[in-house]
Design an enzyme around this catalytic site. Structure first.
Site, PDB file in Angstrom:
ATOM      1  N   MET A 101       0.879  -1.151  -0.184  1.00  0.00           N
ATOM      2  CA  MET A 101      -0.113  -0.051   0.078  1.00  0.00           C
ATOM      3  C   MET A 101       0.997   1.250  -0.089  1.00  0.00           C
ATOM      4  O   MET A 101       0.386   2.289   0.328  1.00  0.00           O
ATOM      5  CB  MET A 101      -1.040   0.293   1.251  1.00  0.00           C
ATOM      6  CG  MET A 101      -1.916  -1.231   1.006  1.00  0.00           C
ATOM      7  SD  MET A 101      -3.619  -0.496   1.985  1.00  0.00           S
ATOM      8  CE  MET A 101      -2.828  -0.535   3.653  1.00  0.00           C
ATOM      9  N   ASN A 111       4.289   3.880   0.938  1.00  0.00           N
ATOM     10  CA  ASN A 111       4.834   4.629   2.142  1.00  0.00           C
ATOM     11  C   ASN A 111       5.892   3.454   2.435  1.00  0.00           C
ATOM     12  O   ASN A 111       5.833   2.867   3.593  1.00  0.00           O
ATOM     13  CB  ASN A 111       3.902   4.626   3.222  1.00  0.00           C
ATOM     14  CG  ASN A 111       4.494   5.539   4.431  1.00  0.00           C
ATOM     15  OD1 ASN A 111       4.295   5.067   5.376  1.00  0.00           O
ATOM     16  ND2 ASN A 111       5.254   6.608   4.135  1.00  0.00           N
ATOM     17  N   GLU A 164      12.087  -0.297   5.157  1.00  0.00           N
ATOM     18  CA  GLU A 164      12.950  -1.275   5.027  1.00  0.00           C
ATOM     19  C   GLU A 164      12.347  -2.573   4.839  1.00  0.00           C
ATOM     20  O   GLU A 164      12.737  -3.463   4.227  1.00  0.00           O
ATOM     21  CB  GLU A 164      14.007  -1.239   6.024  1.00  0.00           C
ATOM     22  CG  GLU A 164      15.038  -2.380   5.816  1.00  0.00           C
ATOM     23  CD  GLU A 164      15.926  -2.377   4.751  1.00  0.00           C
ATOM     24  OE1 GLU A 164      16.475  -3.186   4.288  1.00  0.00           O
ATOM     25  OE2 GLU A 164      16.068  -1.069   3.981  1.00  0.00           O
ATOM     26  N   GLY A 165      11.103  -2.694   5.659  1.00  0.00           N
ATOM     27  CA  GLY A 165      10.626  -4.123   5.738  1.00  0.00           C
ATOM     28  C   GLY A 165       9.888  -4.362   4.396  1.00  0.00           C
ATOM     29  O   GLY A 165      10.186  -5.658   3.646  1.00  0.00           O
ATOM     30  N   HIS A 166       9.292  -3.307   3.649  1.00  0.00           N
ATOM     31  CA  HIS A 166       9.170  -3.797   2.017  1.00  0.00           C
ATOM     32  C   HIS A 166      10.050  -3.943   1.297  1.00  0.00           C
ATOM     33  O   HIS A 166      10.188  -4.792   0.375  1.00  0.00           O
ATOM     34  CB  HIS A 166       8.042  -2.378   1.669  1.00  0.00           C
ATOM     35  CG  HIS A 166       6.844  -1.909   2.547  1.00  0.00           C
ATOM     36  ND1 HIS A 166       6.851  -0.666   3.177  1.00  0.00           N
ATOM     37  CD2 HIS A 166       5.752  -2.541   2.314  1.00  0.00           C
ATOM     38  CE1 HIS A 166       5.568  -0.795   3.748  1.00  0.00           C
ATOM     39  NE2 HIS A 166       4.870  -1.915   3.110  1.00  0.00           N
ATOM     40  N   GLN A 181     -10.615  -2.652   2.417  1.00  0.00           N
ATOM     41  CA  GLN A 181     -10.208  -3.173   3.478  1.00  0.00           C
ATOM     42  C   GLN A 181      -9.904  -2.179   4.749  1.00  0.00           C
ATOM     43  O   GLN A 181      -9.519  -2.824   5.962  1.00  0.00           O
ATOM     44  CB  GLN A 181      -8.642  -4.046   3.543  1.00  0.00           C
ATOM     45  CG  GLN A 181      -7.648  -2.873   3.156  1.00  0.00           C
ATOM     46  CD  GLN A 181      -6.323  -3.843   2.647  1.00  0.00           C
ATOM     47  OE1 GLN A 181      -6.389  -4.129   1.721  1.00  0.00           O
ATOM     48  NE2 GLN A 181      -5.160  -3.527   3.423  1.00  0.00           N
ATOM     49  N   GLY A 209       4.672 -10.437   4.074  1.00  0.00           N
ATOM     50  CA  GLY A 209       5.566 -10.608   5.399  1.00  0.00           C
ATOM     51  C   GLY A 209       4.828 -11.277   6.514  1.00  0.00           C
ATOM     52  O   GLY A 209       3.546 -11.351   6.413  1.00  0.00           O
ATOM     53  N   ARG A 220       2.396   2.526   9.699  1.00  0.00           N
ATOM     54  CA  ARG A 220       1.710   3.215  10.672  1.00  0.00           C
ATOM     55  C   ARG A 220       2.235   3.736  11.808  1.00  0.00           C
ATOM     56  O   ARG A 220       2.163   4.514  12.639  1.00  0.00           O
ATOM     57  CB  ARG A 220       0.368   2.317  11.213  1.00  0.00           C
ATOM     58  CG  ARG A 220      -0.669   2.401  10.034  1.00  0.00           C
ATOM     59  CD  ARG A 220      -1.788   1.519  10.629  1.00  0.00           C
ATOM     60  NE  ARG A 220      -2.968   1.445   9.706  1.00  0.00           N
ATOM     61  CZ  ARG A 220      -3.408   0.542   8.969  1.00  0.00           C
ATOM     62  NH1 ARG A 220      -2.511  -0.646   8.882  1.00  0.00           N
ATOM     63  NH2 ARG A 220      -4.208   0.706   8.125  1.00  0.00           N
TER      64      ARG A 220
END
Length: 277
Positions: free
Chosen positions: A26, A28, A31-33, A57, A144, A184
């Site tokens: 979605m 934004n 580093e996780g993405h 959603q 993830g 978030r």
């Protein structure tokens, strides 16, 4: 990297590709993405990412309108990761007509935990993922473990609809203080950001107790929720569940692989996290 919004243009661009690896997001991006993009490259080529803030959603009192949208910065990050195509449809591109057909996950998996506190959430997730899969037609897709229940629901959906897409699970990426990375997190005030790692700390305490032989799961769940509440959190759940189906383990499940999942509000921000046991 090509940025494409049209479904027809996307299909033209990907025609003849049979090893596409897909990462839906979605936006934004953090580093996780980006770790998902790197994992995708290990399993397929080319890598296709999508950015779409999916209205279906979000509940009526949730953060659809204020969800952070950072397209220019996201494009720069994806270019550095050598993503082949960014599919960034508008709402009109993806839903040119009212989306009358929806994908409903099974009640046993879709109405518990997140599904209990966010009615309709997984219906929206499944519907948009099914539509994105139809558009991209990937060989593999990466999700993830941070959204553990979502990962399980999407994997089951792909299996039951016989989609030719393998779902790859990516490990949760955390900040140095243990907080799971999330778009978030930017909602958190400074004092809340300092407090936020306590959610992961409580999950670690639950995991340690279970690994030490504690089988009264309700006791450790309630203790963790009480500890958070005492610090000003509003916990929705902390739950030890079987990894296989996210149902509570019973006496017959002594050898089952487990996971502890949590959701709690800190100020105005709702955080989720989990740890495999």
């Amino acid at each position: 990297m090509k940025v494409i919004s049209s479904i027809h243009e996307l299909r033209d661009q990907l025609r003849g590709q049979n090893r596409t690896a897909f990462v839906p997001t979605m936006g934004n991006l953090h580093e996780g993405h980006l770790s998902l993009m790197r994992l995708a490259r290990q399993h397929g080529d080319p890598v296709v990412a999508s950015i779409f803030v999916n209205r279906l959603q979000f509940g009526p009192n949730e953060d659809f309108d204020k969800y952070p949208r950072t397209m220019e910065a996201d494009i720069e990050k994806l270019q550095k990761e050598n993503v082949y195509v960014l599919f960034a449809p508008t709402e009109k591109d993806l839903y040119p007509e009212p989306q009358e057909y929806r994908v409903h996950p099974p009640h046993d998996l879709g109405d518990i935990l997140e599904g209990e506190f966010r009615p309709g959430f997984f219906q929206g997730v499944c519907t948009v993922v099914m539509k994105l899969m139809s558009c991209v037609q990937p060989r593999v897709a990466v999700f993830g473990k941070k959204d553990y229940q979502q990962l399980m629901i999407v994997r089951r959906m792909c299996n039951q609809f016989a989609l030719p897409t393998d779902i790859i699970a990516a490990e949760t990426v955390r900040d140095t203080d243990g907080l799971a990375l999330s778009s978030r997190n930017r909602y958190l005030q400074a004092a809340e950001r300092a407090e936020a790692p306590k959610l992961a700390a409580e999950l670690n305490r639950v995991r340690d107790a279970v690994l030490s032989g504690e089988r009264d799961f309700a006791k450790v769940e309630q203790a963790a929720m009480a500890a958070l509440a005492a610090r000003g959190w509003q916990p929705d759940y902390i739950a030890v569940r079987k990894r296989s189906d996210l149902l509570p383990p019973g006496p017959q499940d002594a050898n089952a692989q487990l996971v502890v999942l949590a959701a709690a509000k800190l100020g105005a921000t709702r955080l989720i996290d989990n740890l495999e046991i």
